[in-house]
Design a protein around this motif. Structure first.
Motif, PDB file in Angstrom:
ATOM      1  N   ASN A  63       9.485  13.763  70.607  1.00 57.60           N
ATOM      2  CA  ASN A  63       8.228  13.135  71.021  1.00 57.60           C
ATOM      3  C   ASN A  63       6.999  13.825  70.449  1.00 57.60           C
ATOM      4  O   ASN A  63       5.963  13.897  71.089  1.00 57.60           O
ATOM      5  N   ASN A  64       7.129  14.393  69.256  1.00 59.38           N
ATOM      6  CA  ASN A  64       6.044  15.096  68.562  1.00 59.38           C
ATOM      7  C   ASN A  64       5.415  16.179  69.440  1.00 59.38           C
ATOM      8  O   ASN A  64       4.230  16.462  69.357  1.00 59.38           O
ATOM      9  N   CYS A  65       6.248  16.797  70.307  1.00 54.74           N
ATOM     10  CA  CYS A  65       5.772  17.864  71.186  1.00 54.74           C
ATOM     11  C   CYS A  65       6.349  19.206  70.747  1.00 54.74           C
ATOM     12  O   CYS A  65       7.476  19.286  70.282  1.00 54.74           O
TER      13      CYS A  65
END
Length: 170
Positions: free
Chosen positions: A161-163
């Motif tokens: 989640n692009n985290c």
């Protein structure tokens, strides 16, 4: 049942792009492990037809590498260079980087191609490295980030989640 690839292989790069799966490079092991072959073939799996199809060959043979997709292209890095595959033209572009080693792991994070760890040294005396570098697509340049806390090789890398807890200081 999923159809088998045309060429059996290990240590290959694998990426998904636009609903299709791509297997690139790798090692083809024969009866004698000392006779293994490094591959430069690319195969594309279409789940709609359940078929693997050969695509353009890479410029170099690739083993112990990784692949990642970004902006409708596939990137592979290692062995002192990197290559970019464009499925629209079914062609590879070779780009150079003088100090990329084998067994690096790739992720795309914050629109940058991040290269983590790898191996240095001679065969049978390889050592893992803690290096983190990234390719800035806007600048079209490689940059160095903060090293990992330990040397890494034969590892995995992922972004969810692009985290991230910002381990790389990009």
């Amino acid at each position: 049942e999923v159809a088998p690839m045309n060429v059996a292989r290990s240590e290959f790069g694998f990426a998904e792009l636009n609903g299709k799966l791509y297997a690139v490079g790798g090692s083809m092991i024969h009866n004698n492990p000392e006779d293994s072959s490094i591959l430069c073939c690319l195969e594309c799996y279409d789940p709609k037809t359940n078929r693997w199809e050969f695509k353009a060959r890479t410029k170099n043979a690739w083993g112990e590498m990784n692949a990642v997709s970004f902006n409708n292209k596939i990137y592979i890095v290692g062995q002192n260079h990197f290559e970019v595959y464009d499925p629209e033209t079914d062609s590879w572009e070779k780009r150079y980087k003088s100090d990329i080693n084998i067994s690096r792991r790739l992720v795309v994070f914050e629109d940058k191609l991040v290269v983590i760890g790898g191996l240095i040294g001679e065969v049978k005396e390889w050592k893992g490295i803690p290096t983190v570098e990234y390719y800035d697509f806007d600048d079209r340049a490689w940059k160095t980030a903060k090293d990992t806390n330990i040397a890494r090789c034969y590892h995995s890398a992922a972004v969810v989640n692009n985290c991230s807890p910002r381990p790389f200081n990009l």
